[in-house]
Design a protein around this motif. Structure first.
Motif, PDB file in Angstrom:
ATOM      1  N   ARG A 417       0.714  -1.079  -0.011  1.00  0.00           N
ATOM      2  CA  ARG A 417       0.004  -0.152  -0.074  1.00  0.00           C
ATOM      3  C   ARG A 417       0.947   1.075   0.065  1.00  0.00           C
ATOM      4  NH1 ARG A 417      -4.624   2.952  -0.540  1.00  0.00           N
ATOM      5  NH2 ARG A 417      -4.982   4.365   1.113  1.00  0.00           N
ATOM      6  N   SER A 418       0.649   2.147  -0.943  1.00  0.00           N
ATOM      7  CA  SER A 418       1.456   3.294  -1.063  1.00  0.00           C
ATOM      8  C   SER A 418       0.808   4.490  -1.264  1.00  0.00           C
ATOM      9  CB  SER A 418       2.314   3.150  -2.326  1.00  0.00           C
ATOM     10  OG  SER A 418       3.117   4.325  -2.487  1.00  0.00           O
ATOM     11  N   VAL A 419       0.999   5.548  -0.496  1.00  0.00           N
ATOM     12  CA  VAL A 419       0.294   6.812  -0.220  1.00  0.00           C
ATOM     13  C   VAL A 419       1.229   7.856  -0.295  1.00  0.00           C
ATOM     14  CG1 VAL A 419      -1.445   8.230   1.095  1.00  0.00           C
ATOM     15  CG2 VAL A 419      -1.518   5.715   1.043  1.00  0.00           C
ATOM     16  N   ILE A 420       0.832   9.159  -1.166  1.00  0.00           N
ATOM     17  CA  ILE A 420       1.691  10.285  -1.003  1.00  0.00           C
ATOM     18  C   ILE A 420       1.026  11.185  -0.238  1.00  0.00           C
ATOM     19  CG2 ILE A 420       2.723  12.126  -2.423  1.00  0.00           C
ATOM     20  CD1 ILE A 420       3.156  10.428  -4.621  1.00  0.00           C
ATOM     21  N   VAL A 421       1.654  11.583   1.052  1.00  0.00           N
ATOM     22  CA  VAL A 421       1.060  12.720   1.713  1.00  0.00           C
ATOM     23  C   VAL A 421       1.179  14.014   1.569  1.00  0.00           C
ATOM     24  CG1 VAL A 421       1.010  13.428   4.332  1.00  0.00           C
ATOM     25  CG2 VAL A 421       1.560  10.982   3.830  1.00  0.00           C
ATOM     26  N   SER A 447       3.014  16.769  10.926  1.00  0.00           N
ATOM     27  CA  SER A 447       2.003  17.712  10.644  1.00  0.00           C
ATOM     28  C   SER A 447       0.743  16.770  10.810  1.00  0.00           C
ATOM     29  CB  SER A 447       1.992  17.870   9.042  1.00  0.00           C
ATOM     30  OG  SER A 447       1.377  16.726   8.264  1.00  0.00           O
ATOM     31  N   PRO A 448      -0.177  17.578  11.330  1.00  0.00           N
ATOM     32  CA  PRO A 448      -1.538  16.781  11.577  1.00  0.00           C
ATOM     33  C   PRO A 448      -2.039  16.044  10.493  1.00  0.00           C
ATOM     34  CG  PRO A 448      -1.625  19.443  12.218  1.00  0.00           C
ATOM     35  CD  PRO A 448      -0.386  19.262  11.363  1.00  0.00           C
ATOM     36  N   THR A 449      -1.749  16.286   9.206  1.00  0.00           N
ATOM     37  CA  THR A 449      -2.207  15.556   7.963  1.00  0.00           C
ATOM     38  C   THR A 449      -1.663  14.126   8.211  1.00  0.00           C
ATOM     39  OG1 THR A 449      -2.913  17.355   6.944  1.00  0.00           O
ATOM     40  CG2 THR A 449      -2.374  15.320   5.510  1.00  0.00           C
ATOM     41  N   ALA A 450       0.019  14.317   8.224  1.00  0.00           N
ATOM     42  CA  ALA A 450       0.700  13.169   8.420  1.00  0.00           C
ATOM     43  C   ALA A 450       0.502  12.153   9.505  1.00  0.00           C
ATOM     44  CB  ALA A 450       2.281  13.492   8.353  1.00  0.00           C
ATOM     45  N   TRP A 451       0.148  13.010  10.639  1.00  0.00           N
ATOM     46  CA  TRP A 451      -0.139  12.123  11.687  1.00  0.00           C
ATOM     47  C   TRP A 451      -1.476  11.414  11.631  1.00  0.00           C
ATOM     48  CZ3 TRP A 451       1.660  12.432  17.069  1.00  0.00           C
ATOM     49  CH2 TRP A 451       0.772  11.803  17.920  1.00  0.00           C
ATOM     50  N   ALA A 452      -2.323  11.988  11.068  1.00  0.00           N
ATOM     51  CA  ALA A 452      -3.652  11.357  10.899  1.00  0.00           C
ATOM     52  C   ALA A 452      -3.762  10.162  10.013  1.00  0.00           C
ATOM     53  CB  ALA A 452      -4.753  12.189  10.495  1.00  0.00           C
ATOM     54  N   MET A 453      -2.847  10.339   8.859  1.00  0.00           N
ATOM     55  CA  MET A 453      -2.723   9.357   7.779  1.00  0.00           C
ATOM     56  C   MET A 453      -1.918   8.250   8.154  1.00  0.00           C
ATOM     57  SD  MET A 453      -2.374  11.456   4.262  1.00  0.00           S
ATOM     58  CE  MET A 453      -2.593  10.077   3.238  1.00  0.00           C
ATOM     59  N   LEU A 454      -0.911   8.553   9.004  1.00  0.00           N
ATOM     60  CA  LEU A 454       0.077   7.381   9.845  1.00  0.00           C
ATOM     61  C   LEU A 454      -0.840   6.567  10.509  1.00  0.00           C
ATOM     62  CD1 LEU A 454       2.708   5.939  10.045  1.00  0.00           C
ATOM     63  CD2 LEU A 454       3.142   7.883  11.795  1.00  0.00           C
ATOM     64  N   GLU A 456      -4.073   6.180  10.688  1.00  0.00           N
ATOM     65  CA  GLU A 456      -5.134   5.230   9.845  1.00  0.00           C
ATOM     66  C   GLU A 456      -4.653   4.205   9.027  1.00  0.00           C
ATOM     67  OE1 GLU A 456      -8.562   6.214   6.136  1.00  0.00           O
ATOM     68  OE2 GLU A 456      -7.388   7.786   7.244  1.00  0.00           O
ATOM     69  N   GLU A 457      -3.483   4.577   8.384  1.00  0.00           N
ATOM     70  CA  GLU A 457      -2.914   3.508   7.401  1.00  0.00           C
ATOM     71  C   GLU A 457      -2.275   2.529   8.484  1.00  0.00           C
ATOM     72  OE1 GLU A 457      -3.327   3.084   4.437  1.00  0.00           O
ATOM     73  OE2 GLU A 457      -4.193   5.130   3.796  1.00  0.00           O
ATOM     74  N   THR A 458      -1.854   2.792   9.538  1.00  0.00           N
ATOM     75  CA  THR A 458      -0.944   1.743  10.348  1.00  0.00           C
ATOM     76  C   THR A 458      -1.994   0.747  10.734  1.00  0.00           C
ATOM     77  OG1 THR A 458       0.731   3.412  10.827  1.00  0.00           O
ATOM     78  CG2 THR A 458       0.361   1.260  12.383  1.00  0.00           C
ATOM     79  N   ARG A 459      -3.144   1.308  11.396  1.00  0.00           N
ATOM     80  CA  ARG A 459      -4.332   0.452  11.661  1.00  0.00           C
ATOM     81  C   ARG A 459      -4.759  -0.642  10.761  1.00  0.00           C
ATOM     82  NH1 ARG A 459      -7.974   5.242  14.728  1.00  0.00           N
ATOM     83  NH2 ARG A 459      -6.828   5.197  16.593  1.00  0.00           N
ATOM     84  N   ALA A 460      -4.960  -0.179   9.603  1.00  0.00           N
ATOM     85  CA  ALA A 460      -5.364  -1.081   8.195  1.00  0.00           C
ATOM     86  C   ALA A 460      -4.343  -1.912   8.298  1.00  0.00           C
ATOM     87  CB  ALA A 460      -5.696  -0.239   7.349  1.00  0.00           C
ATOM     88  N   LEU A 461      -2.986  -1.667   8.053  1.00  0.00           N
ATOM     89  CA  LEU A 461      -1.786  -2.586   7.910  1.00  0.00           C
ATOM     90  C   LEU A 461      -1.755  -3.636   8.993  1.00  0.00           C
ATOM     91  CD1 LEU A 461       0.986  -3.151   6.524  1.00  0.00           C
ATOM     92  CD2 LEU A 461       1.789  -2.092   8.250  1.00  0.00           C
ATOM     93  N   ILE A 462      -2.070  -3.298  10.129  1.00  0.00           N
ATOM     94  CA  ILE A 462      -1.925  -4.257  11.358  1.00  0.00           C
ATOM     95  C   ILE A 462      -3.083  -5.060  11.163  1.00  0.00           C
ATOM     96  CG2 ILE A 462      -1.903  -4.417  13.777  1.00  0.00           C
ATOM     97  CD1 ILE A 462       0.626  -3.433  12.544  1.00  0.00           C
ATOM     98  N   GLY A 463      -4.384  -4.704  11.046  1.00  0.00           N
ATOM     99  CA  GLY A 463      -5.437  -5.453  10.566  1.00  0.00           C
ATOM    100  C   GLY A 463      -5.238  -6.529   9.586  1.00  0.00           C
ATOM    101  N   GLN A 464      -4.413  -6.139   8.737  1.00  0.00           N
ATOM    102  CA  GLN A 464      -4.066  -7.171   7.607  1.00  0.00           C
ATOM    103  C   GLN A 464      -2.947  -8.178   8.023  1.00  0.00           C
ATOM    104  OE1 GLN A 464      -2.359  -5.495   4.175  1.00  0.00           O
ATOM    105  NE2 GLN A 464      -2.480  -7.204   2.900  1.00  0.00           N
ATOM    106  N   ALA A 465      -1.807  -7.738   8.635  1.00  0.00           N
ATOM    107  CA  ALA A 465      -0.714  -8.393   9.110  1.00  0.00           C
ATOM    108  C   ALA A 465      -0.765  -9.168  10.073  1.00  0.00           C
ATOM    109  CB  ALA A 465       0.540  -7.327   9.234  1.00  0.00           C
TER     110      ALA A 465
END
Length: 468
Positions: A417-421, A447-454, A456-465
């Motif tokens: 999964r790849s995202v550009i912040v 940044s607040p944007t990077a914080w929120a995306m990290l 959210e995306e980490t939760r999804a990754l952990i759910g998968q891994a």
């Protein structure tokens, strides 16, 4: 910040020095005890932070000093604000009343100054550059922004030690209640402490806090030779990957977690994949990670930095020719021959002998040579677990589109999964241009944007891994 954040430009010799692998210090004629015995106590006014501007020729460079007199011996860290906040601990620091000397002989860098009327006035020397340099007391420019994460709200956590064959690493384990997974945080290049203090902001401490909010425990460490860690400089990326493998074992022993992985920033993105393949980690998170070979990354990065500085096509082409010649010298040199080969090429291209010698010693070190031989694509392709990669839209050190394309091509059909912040620079701070000169200007460590995306995306990754 990345060890690959070096544009091979004559006007950026300091940048190369600050971000290069630590050089071995030259032996001193007198022992430290003999020198110390003859010195007067340091003026207590030296203690604290100082700021100055060096006239480096084509462009000024903002520098800072962190001087600590609390220990048995004074310590000093030189920070290059305009070069990613690169932090370089000085191997030699001597104070004699109101006089100051600091140096790192292997990098041909030294400063001699005098504290008078509240400022430090002296001369900075490195390679072929000798220039006056005045340091004044540092004025904290950090703005109070309630929405920005300056420091971890989960506290410092628990101190943890990782034993190495040739030393030890120390760091801190930060964990939420009932974590679902754990990871080891791997820093970018250059000497980094556990909090990743870049341009005065604790970037890695803020990342650890975001991870805790996502339900993940994290272990972050002082790099070799930094802070409370005590180990020699690495000779290759494999050395640091082995450190990360040992750290993951400690993390598991301390937490009892079965689902574990790595988070690597910048060069740490490459090192994390090396360690993941060796350790059998469950997942990998890459933040502005290095996923191109060293030469390609440096070509792209240098061109972006030159253009951002307002220089034209002639500067781009001249720098690319210089880089190509240096890269060829490294590739063709036999064992131990790279320093002399690089020096000869740079002298031929018109650099002063002292500057060429400095660059040769730096880029010819075993670690630098090993980085050119490394293959990030091979490491990415070999890892079978899921990978999350966050790149920074404004990044001029690891260009997001190029790095993203390289990673996705290497991964093929493996879970990625790849995202550009949007709107952030190499250290994931809000930025107008992405220039390293802006690092620290946003008033937050993440940044607040990077914080929120990290989160959210980490939760999804952990759910998968880490699915049962």
């Amino acid at each position: 910040m990345s060890r690959s954040s070096i544009a091979l430009l004559p006007v950026l010799l300091l940048l190369a020095a600050c971000d290069a692998p630590p050089a071995q210090s030259a032996p001193q004629a007198q022992s430290d005890s003999e020198l110390t015995a003859s010195l007067a106590p340091a003026d207590p006014a030296f203690d604290g932070r100082w700021a100055g501007v060096l006239d480096a020729g084509a462009q000024p460079l903002r520098l800072e000093l962190e001087i600590d007199l609390s220990g048995d011996e004074p310590s000093l860290i030189l920070i290059s604000v305009d070069q990613g906040g690169a932090r370089v601990p000085m191997s030699v620091v001597r104070m004699n009343g109101d006089q100051l000397h600091f140096s790192t002989p292997g990098m041909a860098l030294q400063y001699d100054g005098v504290l008078e009327d509240g400022v430090i006035s002296g001369t900075f020397d490195q390679g072929g550059l000798s220039a006056p340099l005045v340091f004044e007391p540092h004025e904290d420019q950090t703005r109070d922004e309630p929405s920005a994460r300056i420091a971890p709200v989960h506290g410092e956590g628990r101190v943890v030690e990782v034993a190495l064959e040739d030393g030890r690493l120390e760091g801190v384990l930060t964990s939420p209640d009932a974590p679902r997974a754990g990871l080891v945080l791997i820093s970018g290049s250059g000497p980094q402490d556990r909090d990743g203090n870049i341009a005065g902001h604790p970037v890695y401490a803020a990342v650890a806090d975001a991870l805790a909010e996502a339900g993940v425990a994290s272990l972050r460490l002082d790099d070799r030779g930094v802070g409370a860690s005590d180990a020699p400089a690495p000779l290759s990326p494999a050395d640091l990957a082995d450190d990360a493998v040992r750290a993951l074992e400690v993390l598991q022993a301390e937490t009892g977690l079965s689902c574990v992985g790595y988070l690597g920033h910048s060069e740490g993105g490459y090192l994390g994949l090396l360690a993941a393949n060796e350790s059998g980690a469950d997942f990998m998170i890459s933040l502005a990670g290095q996923h191109q070979d060293m030469a390609t990354l440096l070509y792209d990065q240098s061109e972006a930095l030159i253009r951002a500085s307002g220089q034209g096509e002639d500067a781009v082409e001249a720098n690319r020719e210089l880089q190509t010649r240096v890269f060829q010298a490294i590739d063709q040199a036999g064992p131990g021959e790279a320093p002399a080969a690089i020096e000869a090429v740079l002298i031929e291209l018109g650099l002063p002998e002292a500057a060429a010698r400095q660059q040769g010693a730096m880029w010819g070190q075993p670690y630098a040579v090993a980085m050119f031989e490394g293959d990030p694509a091979e490491a990415a392709a070999a890892f079978e677990g899921p990978v999350l990669a966050l790149f920074a839209e404004k990044d001029l050190q690891v260009l997001p589109e190029a790095a993203q394309a390289a990673l996705l091509a290497a991964r093929g059909d493996k879970p990625t999964r790849s995202v550009i912040v949007p709107g952030v620079d190499h250290i994931f701070e809000d930025s107008e241009t992405g220039s390293p000169s802006e690092y620290g200007a946003a008033g937050h460590a993440l940044s607040p944007t990077a914080w929120a995306m990290l989160v959210e995306e980490t939760r999804a990754l952990i759910g998968q891994a880490c699915a049962d």
